[in-house]
Structure formats: C-alpha cells, structure tokens
Design an enzyme around this catalytic site. Structure first.
Site, PDB file in Angstrom:
ATOM      1  N   SER A 100       5.861   4.977  -9.637  1.00 17.07           N
ATOM      2  CA  SER A 100       6.391   6.190 -10.276  1.00 17.07           C
ATOM      3  C   SER A 100       7.670   6.691  -9.600  1.00 17.07           C
ATOM      4  O   SER A 100       7.970   6.344  -8.462  1.00 17.07           O
ATOM      5  CB  SER A 100       5.364   7.312 -10.210  1.00 17.07           C
ATOM      6  OG  SER A 100       4.164   6.895 -10.755  1.00 17.07           O
ATOM      7  N   GLN A 101       8.346   7.536 -10.307  1.00 15.41           N
ATOM      8  CA  GLN A 101       9.531   8.201  -9.770  1.00 15.41           C
ATOM      9  C   GLN A 101       9.102   9.045  -8.556  1.00 15.41           C
ATOM     10  O   GLN A 101       8.123   9.795  -8.646  1.00 15.41           O
ATOM     11  CB  GLN A 101      10.097   9.103 -10.863  1.00 15.41           C
ATOM     12  CG  GLN A 101      11.362   9.820 -10.491  1.00 15.41           C
ATOM     13  CD  GLN A 101      11.838  10.747 -11.599  1.00 15.41           C
ATOM     14  OE1 GLN A 101      11.147  10.936 -12.604  1.00 15.41           O
ATOM     15  NE2 GLN A 101      13.008  11.312 -11.406  1.00 15.41           N
TER      16      GLN A 101
END
Lengths: 250, 825
Positions: A100-101
């Site tokens: 994920s970011q």
C-alpha cells in the site's frame, strides 16, 4: 550507485577495495534508502497536516511516525521496484497484489491506536510491510495470508528485518485466529465483501478494526469498525484525503 | 509475389475490373477484427481502456494516408505487388498484434506515477495499429489505382464492413474470442487468395497454396495461445486462492462467462451484509463476466437458516414493510435476489436477465446446486433486456427490484462512466413505477461511495421520475436507508404509511443500518451506526426534496443531475470544476476521487488529436512533390474541411442512431449490430449509386442531392422517431428489426455518397491528394467516435444528431472543386 563504486575502485586499489566494496556498496545503498525514508516521513507528515480536517488531528501518533521512519520498506518490495520503494505510491509485489501507499499505511496504523501491550490481528499479510510497522508498536502481531508464496516471502522478510513478534500463518483469514483471540485491533487488508462475523467476535470490547475499501492500487475509503464496551458495533467511514464533499464552502 | 506478377495483359484486365470482392472481404475482416479486439481487450483489460486502445489503433487508417502520400506513386507502379504485400502483412499482423499486446505489462492504475506505463501503452498502440495500417493501405491503393471506379470500390468497402459487423457477432456465438481471432487471421489469408484470383495473377494457384500453408502456423498459434487477463482483475485475484478453479466457460458477443468454484475458501459474496449478521453465506459459485463483475449462484440445500444472510442485506427492506406476492427482479444474474424474494415468501417471481447463457447456467448446468431456483413453479426466468421486458408487458408487481449488477471496484473508480445505461434514467424509473401495483415498491440498491455519488443521483432521478408522473409530494413516497457498503432506495406507488415507517425503523435498528430519508424522519435518528462526518445522505435528500433542489445539484461537487434517455450516463459523476481540487490531493490518496472513465475519454481525445494533427500535417510536405503534371489546383483547406466534416458527420449519425435504436430494439448487442451493419451496407449501396454521378463529372450535384436527403431524413427522424417507436414498441422483435433497417436504409444510402464523389473528383483533377483525403477521413472518424460520446455526455444525443446535420450542410459549401484549370507542373 555504480559510478560511485567505480570511483572508489580507482582511488583505492583493487586488492583493498575488493573487500570494502561489497560492504560499502551495501552501506551506501542503505544510507540512501535511509535518507529517502526520512524524506518520505516528512512527506507523510505534511500530507497529514493537509488532511487534518478529516482525520480530526494535526499529526499522527509520533510513535506511528517513528515506526514509519524505522521500517525499511524497500526490503518488502521486489528487487526491480526498489528504486521506487520510498515514493508515496502503492507498488506491485507480484501475484496480483500490492504494497500500500505509505501514507495510507500510516493513517491505518494510527486509526488502530496501537499500544505496546496490544495484540493485533492482520488479515492479508501481502508483503508484510504493514505487519512490520505494527510490530514496531505493539506486543504481538498475528497475520494471515491466503496466497502461499506471498505468505512465505513475508515470513522470510520479517525474519530478515528482525520482527520476531510477528507470526505469519498461511490460510483463510475469514475465521480469524481463534487461539490468540480476542484482539485489541484488527486490520483487514484483503478486500472483504463484508465484515466477517468471526472477526467482529474476535475483536475485544473497546477494540478497533480498520478495513481499506477499494482496488489493489487505490484506497477509496477507510472503514473503522468499533466495538463498544457494551459490545455494540458501529462503523465509521472516512476518506483518506481532505476533500470536502457535498457543495463545498463547509 | 514477385515483380513478375504483373504483366501488361494483367494490367489491361485489371484496369477495367477492380478487385472488388477482395476489398469487400478485407473490409469485412478488418471490421470484424476491430470489434473482436474490443471484446478481447474488455476481457484482459477494462472496458474503457479497451475503448481507448482500439480508438488509437484505428488511427492506423490515418497513418496509412500519411504513408501513401509519400509512397503512393512508387507503390502504384506495381499495384498488384503492393496489394499482395499489404494483404499479407495484414493477415500476419492481426493475431501477433493482439497476442503480443496482451503480454505487455500495462496497468492503467499505475499510469499516473510510473513512467514505464505510458511507454508500454504506446507500444500497445503501435502493435495494434499495424493490422489496420496494412488493411487501409490495401484499400486506399485500390481507390487510387481505380480512380474511375472509386464509388464502386468504396461501396464494396462499406458493404463488406457492414457484413463483417454482422459476421463477427454471429461468429462470437459459436467461437470463443481467441478462436475467432484465428478465424479472422485465416480470413485475412483468404483475402490474398481472392485477390490473386480477381487480379488473374498467373501464379494464383501457387499463391493460394502458400496461403493454405500459412494457415497452419496461424491455427497452431491460435490454439496454443491463451488470454492473459490482467493480474488485477477480479477473476485473476480470485484464482490466486488455493483450490479455486474455472469449472465452466461460455462465450457469446455479450461476454465471456466463467464459472469458478472455490471449495477450500468459500467465495462468501454478500455485499453490504449487516455487521450484526451471525452466519456466513452458504457455498456459492462465482460467475465472472469478462473476468470481472462477479455474480454468484448461491447453494440452496433447502435449509432456510443457511440463507439467513439474504435477510441481512439492505435490499431485504421491502420484504419487511409489506408482503409482496408478485415480484419482478431486473438483472437477475446468478439468482441471488430471486432467492431472496423466494425466501421472503413471494409467490410469483419474474426474473429478467439479458444474457441467455447466464440463465442457462443457473437453470440447467447448476440447477441442482442452485436448488432449482429457475425451475421452481412460482419463478419464471426471462431472457430479456429490462426496459424492453417492462414495456412489452402489462403485468403489475408488488415489488420491482433493480439488482446491484456492477461490482464495487468498477463502480467506485468510475469505470462505467461512459457506458450508456438505460436502466437508471428518469424515463426508465417512470416505466418501472408504471408497472407497480397500488402501494407497490420499486427498490434500487446501489454501492455506498464516499463522497456520496450514485445513491444521490438515483434519488434525484427518482424525484424527477415522480414529478414527471405528476406526483405532488414525492417526499411522501420515498425511503432511503444505508449500510456501510450499500444503500437501498424505495419508491412507493402511494404514500408511505406510519406502519411502514415503524417496520423500517425496526429493520434498520436490528441490522445496524442507518435511515437517510422517510416521511417524517427526525434528526435524532441519523448517523447512528455507520457514522459519517456529517449525515450527508440525509442532508442531500432534504435538499433534493426541497426548494433548493436545482441549486444543490448545481453546487454539488459531482454530477448528480438525473440521467435521461437522451443523456444516458448515470455512471458519469465527473465535474470539471472539481478536478483541480482533486488533482491537488493526488499524493494524499485523492486519486480514487478522480472519475477515471471520463478522463480516459478526454485522454483518448487528446492523444487522437495530437496523433491526427501529426498524421494530417506531415503529408502536406509530400503532396507537392507527388503532384503530376496536368493536375488542377485544389484548395488543401477545402480538402481538409470536406473530408474531416464527412468523417465526423458520418460517425456522429451512426453512433447517435445506435443509441436511439437501442431504446427501440431493447437489446444493446442486436441494436448495435443491426444499426451498424445497416448503416454500412446501405451507405455502401449509396456509394455504388454515386458512380452514376461520376460519369459526367456531376460530383457536386451528387453531393448536394445526398446532403439534401441526409438533412431532410435526419431532421424528420429527430422529430418523428420517438413517436414512431412508441407506436411500434409492442411489435415482435423480428418486425422491429425489419422496421429499423427500413428506417436506416434511406438515410445511410445518402450518407454513402459524399465521400466517394469528392474522392472521385480528386481522382479526376488531382490524384496526388487521394491518400491525404483518405488519411484525413480516417483520423476524423476516430475523433468523431470519441467526440460523439463526449458531446452526448454533456448535451445529449439530439445535439449530436443536429451537429451531424450541420456538418453535412457545411460539406456542401466546402466541396473541394478544382480552382480554374491551371495546369501545374
């Protein structure tokens, strides 16, 4: 990195350098990664300030930011994506999954309100990065991954990074991890069509569960599930961004 | 295929007889290939990117014009060889073009930050552009070679394309998409053999034999290749789970259906299930459509408790307010909503599903698993389009359920933004509520999105529909509830009673759903279980039902104005005014707020414009050199304006009428096939007819005649089509198809004339301009398709038709006639 290694080779003479280069190259790489990581933490801090209206806070828990600054994200990323490891983006990690970011990882971790005595369950280990960040903050992390090669890789990586308080299991996360239940916090990173009833049961009264909703690369919204001390379950839906919906001017 | 192919005797023969069958067959194959590519890319990628990729690939036609502007004279020196080479390259590039392109790691979601992605995309365009480039070369060279017979050649080109459109639809009923690709490649080889025969090439037997030999590697390649579905599509994701496998596949032009079983880790598809639910869903089979959008067949063993989850969804609300006996499920899919109705005690259920193969899977192949849901005495499964079904019958229902058909991830990222949907328009909701019995309900379940979008748009649409039906107090007929994932809107045929309100409150409370609207709602009840920063859904409902309705829609940051049949874009929420704000937030997780579908269309337009500008300007440098002594001077501006306007106008009309007829034929696929084929075939016949105008150089007269026809017929249709359709709506489908073809014929016939007439005029006076005109037209056609959608999104299809008619009028004014008869050297 390479030109740098070459210049050292020229300066220092082959026999001496041969033994230095291997470690120096590693050290330089790590240093550069450290620098990039520190910069990333600054970016996240700024983003959080920009998003404060939505998150109801000016800054995330300093412990969370510390963990973000400590965990080496590049180790959790495949070799060919490493140069992008400290950009504030999600990255593919193979098997159709992503890491994920970092900004989203930070917010989700903060939403769980992790404490050093906490026991946390994660459903969907993926790269193992989220588990590592949590492992920095809580007593024990139990994480379940359904895709075998991913789970194995995460297990190895977490051993490598010395996160010994994480236990990885390969299997179906729908029923949680009964032996270690109840949990103070649960993260369900694997997309869920609904919130599995067993997970709600395994959440301690007063516990918090976070579910990102969206595609592999883009988190549309974060759902926070809270279980009151009376056992009542409520959900809270929020955007990870500072976007004033409706007609503006609010 | 050597230079010896050409002899003077050949030349004499071929001079009088262009290879018309070859052109017809090639054009059919190329159009079939285009439609098939759309199918293939919709499976391996996502629909709107498929659209972008294929639009750009079609610029191969424009590129061919540019190329020939430079190379025409050289290639025409040995026309047969040039034709054979291009036909061969088309046949050989068609399959590898797709197979290689699908291997490239293109992932649209990484486009914004990963520089490798745009480069990969460029490569995809290039690979797919090649087949169209070669096909266009073959056609344009033939037009240039047989200048006296341009309308004939072009007529065969169009008729061939029309038949190709029909043929591929038929072919996709019997072949899987990859097998169809093999068939098309083989057809490409057949074109070569036909050309050899038509051109009376001395070595035609050898050529035919070589073609036959070449089919072997093509068929081998076709049978050993597989579709490489993007790793991020739903099907790929599901197949990662241990034990999952595809147990059945069905394919038709409507889509590829793949049935997936997952014995080790159940699928547990229960969108929006209440957090208070105690039991998980029973075993399910997943049915993936084009590797995405999963519908499920739910196992029914007869144990009622196993299905208790169906009562934990927001869509179960109407069954708690009343006891609906007659229920209509629109978009029945795998039958989950049917099962819900059945379980709730409905006595007669009509389940409507568009895809016959999907119905057959549930009714026949997996009937036992599904507990015979579609074979139950009280349940009737119908294969039909929802709107058509409702209009065709007079039955009344106590409940009409509009099922949640699209998947959340597709819906949430705006993937459907540019797909026309006639299910969620004001007219559609009016048609559905017309079929409700007294006090019956129309229930519409949608995904909850943040910030709220489709739930509010459907509410606004419902209000518009009620107002259009003359209901004075719509607020008394509406109820809206929401969970954390789905919302359900009820539209009642009558005022909602106090007892119903009570039942609604109990339903929501026991399931931890929130109320957003019902008559008499109090602020203390809001935002109780699924807590938002503010009770946005209620606030919006209040505004939409109040005097500020229009101002609210205007000010809202997403487009929630009701969709109409003229602007059927329910799923487009994009507003330009919001873009800058979202764009600034892209680093902070704001990208998902960008309504991708609309921006992909804009990106397609921008890329196509850029490429077209290049392709159109480049040849200008070559034309001067290519000019033959004795050619007349023709204004380049006029050529550009004329051929661009025709390209735009033709497709504007075609696309707008596909939409208009879709509402009449009520089937997206058949309507598109019939209208597309009808337009092309009759335009081809019109082109043939135009040949007579070339005899005494009455080109302009022909164009004036054609345009008069187009404007007159188009204008009449704008006014009369809707009432005409209403009159014949209840006719059987076959008769409606026949009527549609009859209506299309005269308009298309006229539309087929302006292009070949002007090209013939160029052929007569300045042949060096032919490739350029061809290229301009090719580029304009690509731009036209994109522009038509964009215009329809903002202004509706009526405006698209009006603009097309204006473009045709413009065409008359800019006919590229020679200026004087000044000979140029």
């Amino acid at each position: 990195m390479k030109p740098c290694c070459h210049s050292r080779l020229c300066l220092l003479g082959i026999s001496f350098v041969l033994c230095v280069v291997s470690s120096a190259a590693g050290a330089i790489g790590e240093q550069e990664f450290d620098r990039q990581r520190a910069a990333l933490v600054k970016v996240i801090e700024q983003d959080v300030r920009d998003t404060s209206l939505y998150l109801d806070k000016e800054a995330l828990d300093p412990r969370v930011m510390q963990a973000m600054g400590k965990v080496r994200r590049h180790v959790f990323v495949p070799e060919y994506e490493r140069r992008l490891a400290y950009r504030n983006h999600p990255l593919p990690i193979g098997h159709g999954q992503t890491i994920s970011q970092p900004y989203i990882v930070a917010i989700m971790t903060d939403m769980l309100k992790p404490r050093p005595d906490h026991k946390v369950l994660e459903v969907g280990t993926g790269s193992g990065y989220q588990a590592a960040v949590l492992a920095e903050l809580v007593k024990r992390v139990y994480t379940i991954e359904i895709i075998e090669p991913l789970g194995e890789r995460a297990r190895t990586t977490l051993l490598q990074t010395g996160h010994n308080n994480v236990e990885v299991r390969i299997g179906d996360g729908y029923y949680g991890w009964k032996e270690h239940a109840p949990f103070d916090a649960i993260v369900v990173t694997a997309a869920a069509g609904h919130i599995p009833p067993p997970l709600i049961q395994q959440l301690k009264p007063g516990g918090r569960m976070v579910i990102p909703v969206g595609s592999r690369f883009m988190t549309q919204q974060l759902v926070l599930v809270e279980k009151s001390y009376e056992g009542e379950v409520t959900t809270r839906q929020m955007l990870p961004v500072r976007f004033v919906p409706l007609t503006g001017g609010h | 295929m050597s230079a010896t192919l050409r002899t003077s005797a050949d030349e004499q023969r071929t001079e009088s007889r262009p290879p018309l069958l070859t052109i017809g067959l090639l054009s059919a194959t190329a159009l079939a290939y285009e439609i098939l590519l759309m199918r293939l890319f919709s499976i391996v990628q996502w629909h709107h990117f498929a659209y972008m990729i294929i639009s750009l690939a079609l610029l191969g036609y424009g590129a061919s014009g540019t190329f020939l502007a430079f190379a025409q004279s050289r290639l025409l020196r040995n026309y047969p060889l040039a034709l054979f080479v291009n036909l061969t390259l088309f046949a050989l590039a068609a399959m590898p073009g797709f197979l290689l392109a699908q291997q490239l790691p293109f992932n649209p979601e990484q486009l914004l930050w990963d520089l490798r992605q745009p480069l990969t995309l460029m490569l995809v365009y290039m690979l797919l552009m090649l087949p169209f480039f070669f096909a266009a070369n073959a056609i344009a060279l033939t037009l240039a070679r047989y200048r006296h017979a341009i309308p004939h050649v072009y007529g065969f080109d169009l008729v061939g394309a029309g038949l190709g459109a029909l043929a591929i639809v038929a072919l996709l009923f019997v072949l899987f998409p990859l097998a169809a690709l093999t068939a098309i490649s083989v057809l490409g080889l057949v074109c070569i053999a036909v050309a050899a025969w038509e051109l009376q090439t001395p070595k035609r037997r050898k050529i035919a034999f070589a073609c036959a030999l070449m089919t072997v590697p093509i068929i081998w390649q076709g049978t050993t290749s597989q579709l490489e579905v993007s790793a991020y599509k739903d099907l790929s994701q599901t197949l990662r789970v241990a034990g999952t496998r595809i147990i059945a596949e069905r394919s038709s032009p409507l889509g590829l259906l793949q049935v997936v079983e997952s014995p080790q880790v159940p699928l547990r598809h229960a969108p929006g299930m209440s957090v208070t639910a105690k039991r998980e869903p029973p075993a399910q089979l997943g049915i993936f459509s084009d590797a995405g959008g999963m519908s499920t067949i739910v196992q029914d063993t007869g144990e009622p408790q196993a299905l208790s989850y169906l009562d934990q969804l927001t869509s179960a609300l109407p069954y708690h307010l009343a006891e609906p006996r007659r229920v209509l499920i629109l978009g029945a899919g795998g039958g989950m909503d049917v099962l819900q109705a059945h379980r709730a005690g409905a006595q007669l259920i009509d389940a409507v599903e568009l895809n016959p193969q999907l119905v057959a899977l549930v009714r026949n192949d997996y009937a036992e698993f599904a507990g015979g849901i579609y074979n139950h005495p009280g349940i009737r499964a119908h294969v039909a389009e929802a709107r058509g079904y409702v209009l065709d019958r007079d039955d009344r229902y106590d409940l009409i359920q509009l099922a949640l058909l699209d998947s959340f991830s597709a819906s949430a990222t705006g993937l459907y933004a540019l797909s026309e949907s006639y299910l969620y328009t004001t007219e559609a909701l009016q048609a559905f509520t017309d079929r409700l019995s007294d006090n019956g309900y129309l229930a519409i379940t949608r995904w909850i999105k943040l910030p709220p979008r489709d739930t509010l748009k459907i509410l606004a649409t419902a209000i518009a529909a009620l107002e259009a039906a003359g209901v004075e107090a719509p607020e008394k007929r509406l109820a809206l509830i929401r969970g954390w994932q789905t919302s359900t809107l009820l539209i009642k045929n009558g005022d909602i009673a106090a007892s119903e309100v009570k039942a609604l409150q109990v339903f929501c409370k026991t399931r931890a759903f929130d109320v957003a609207w019902y008559p008499g709602i109090k602020s203390g009840e809001l935002n109780r279980y699924n807590i938002l920063k503010a009770p946005w859904y209620h606030e919006a409902a209040k505004a939409l039902l109040g005097p500020e309705h229009e101002a609210f829609v205007e000010r809202y940051k997403f487009d929630i104005a009701p969709a109409s049949d003229d602007r059927p874009y329910f799923f487009n929420f994009f507003k330009w005014s919001t873009l800058p704000e979202i764009w600034r937030l892209r680093g902070q997780g704001g990208i998902p707020l960008i309504e991708a579908g609309y921006l992909v269309l804009i990106a397609t337009l921008a890329q196509a414009l850029l490429a077209s500008a290049l392709l159109i300007v480049l040849p200008l440098f070559a034309i001067k050199r290519a000019a033959q002594p004795g050619e007349a001077y023709i204004s380049r501006v006029r050529v550009l304006a004329y051929f661009a306007a025709i390209g735009l106008g033709f497709l504007f009309l075609e696309i707008a009428f596909i939409q208009k007829f879709m509402l009449f034929l009520h089937h997206p696929l058949y309507a598109a096939a019939v209208v597309l084929a009808g337009f092309l075939v009759f335009a081809g016949l019109g082109s043939q007819r135009a040949q007579r105008y070339t005899q005494h150089e009455r080109y302009q007269r022909g164009v004036r005649f054609a345009v008069a026809g187009i404007v007159a017929i188009g204008g009449v249709y704008l006014l009369l089509l809707d009432p005409l359709f209403a009159l014949f709506m209840s006719w059987p489908t076959a008769a409606k198809v026949a009527l549609s073809v009859l209506l299309i014929a005269p308009l298309a016939f006229c539309m087929g004339m302006p292009f070949p007439l002007a090209l013939s005029s160029l052929g007569e006076h300045a042949a060096s301009l032919i490739p350029w005109a061809w290229g301009v037209n090719g580029c304009a056609s690509v731009l036209s398709a994109v522009l038509a959608t964009l215009l329809a999104v903002h202004f509706g299809f009526t405006v698209v038709v009006l603009l097309a008619l204006l473009l045709y009028l413009f065409v008359v004014m800019v006919f590229p006639a020679p200026i004087g008869s000044v000979a140029r050297t």
